[in-house]
Design a protein around this motif. Sequence first.
Motif, PDB file in Angstrom:
ATOM      1  N   ALA A  94     -14.074  -6.675  10.010  1.00  0.00           N
ATOM      2  CA  ALA A  94     -13.487  -5.995   8.854  1.00  0.00           C
ATOM      3  C   ALA A  94     -12.386  -5.032   9.289  1.00  0.00           C
ATOM      4  CB  ALA A  94     -14.574  -5.245   8.082  1.00  0.00           C
ATOM      5  N   LEU A 141      -3.999  -7.156   7.625  1.00  0.00           N
ATOM      6  CA  LEU A 141      -3.523  -7.097   6.248  1.00  0.00           C
ATOM      7  C   LEU A 141      -2.423  -6.046   6.095  1.00  0.00           C
ATOM      8  CD1 LEU A 141      -4.027  -8.255   3.387  1.00  0.00           C
ATOM      9  CD2 LEU A 141      -5.640  -6.362   3.029  1.00  0.00           C
ATOM     10  N   LEU A 143      -7.442   1.586  13.404  1.00  0.00           N
ATOM     11  CA  LEU A 143      -8.180   0.368  13.089  1.00  0.00           C
ATOM     12  C   LEU A 143      -8.487  -0.474  14.325  1.00  0.00           C
ATOM     13  CD1 LEU A 143      -6.310  -0.617   9.806  1.00  0.00           C
ATOM     14  CD2 LEU A 143      -8.647   0.245  10.008  1.00  0.00           C
ATOM     15  N   LEU A 157      -8.441  -5.733   8.287  1.00  0.00           N
ATOM     16  CA  LEU A 157      -7.697  -4.716   7.550  1.00  0.00           C
ATOM     17  C   LEU A 157      -6.387  -4.386   8.260  1.00  0.00           C
ATOM     18  CD1 LEU A 157      -7.500  -2.760   5.209  1.00  0.00           C
ATOM     19  CD2 LEU A 157      -8.912  -1.133   6.510  1.00  0.00           C
TER      20      LEU A 157
END
Length: 406
Positions: A392, A399, A240, A396
Amino acid sequence: MPGNGEAVTRRTEVRGGEGSAYVLSRGVVVLFAVACGAAVANVYYSQPLLVTMGHDFTMSPALVGSVVTLTHVGYGLGLFLLVPLGDLADRRRLIVAQLLLLVLALAVVAAARTAAVLLVGMAATGLLAVVTQTLVAFAASLAPPAGRGRVVGLVTSGVVVGILLARTASGLIADLAGWRAVYLASAALTALLALVLYRVLPLPSGAPPTTPRYGQLLRSTITLFAQERLLRLRALFGLLIFAAFSTLWSGVALPLSEAPYFLSHGAIGALGLIGVVGALAATVAGRLNDRGLSRWTTGTALALLAASWLPLAFTRASLWALVVGVILLDLAVQAVHVTSQTLIYALRPDAGSRLIGGYMVFYSIGSATGALAATSLYTVAGWGAVCVLGAAFSALALLVWAFTRD
């Protein structure tokens, strides 16, 4: 009865003391760092050159993005297929052989006359640039246990600087002599490093380890993922954060080369100098990890990564906003990356090459995804959509950390 991964791990334990009689001087550590930086830079040279390459080969923006994507795909394959060999083979020979093959791949890129040859050459360059990870593992194995963190930190800083200065160097050389000169210069430097490393690196000591079959070695890498939750989680973070990293650096050349800026290759590449603070983040993150603050470091860095896309969204209106965003993003990515590598290597030092290689496969997947998505999205929706994509990826990752706190 033990699984294949455990069997291979036991066979490679003998390598834990590789070079134990070898005195790793600071000069050799610096040589490792330089070699790592020079090798990994080949993955990033193309980013400020995409517009010119596209014009030379009459490629669409989406196909231009595949230049970076295929380089990272090749890098990902090399991480899985080549890096694990460092746990078993003579790393000195492996490193020199890969560097010499890398010279050939760079020559193919420099001499390419069609888009197909260019793309094949870039994929091969990525495949062989994974020598960086073999060098990191070799440096760790040669270092005394008490100084291993310092050595790995210094070598990793070479990787960070190589990534960041790659864009600056390629931009300046391209402005002076054309984009092909970038790869010719890199081929010459790589050949020189292969010669120096052949003369400096130690020969393997002790009896050679029992060598399993190649397929068994690769299966053991997969087994490590099944056994180690922390490896799986950190690999996801790697995917990510480097998707976000690649979204920025693969896409930012496009708006900067257009109105109102019309920046040159050199000016676009100079943005890499701004991100040199990432090297500072690498060393600081390592020290924080030694103090048991890896979770705090990861959470803070991921929050900064998500926040960095706010100023980046104003790139077309202000170069200062771009500078702030680049600093925040590079600091955050390098802090998480170094923390992850430190934690992963500590899981099983005897399987260091496979652990780092497996983790870096996800780094490469993320980089390739970000590059392809950013250039394709820019074509249809512009820079604002690219920033939403990067945010995004970053959100993520934050999160995931918030739910796992690991």
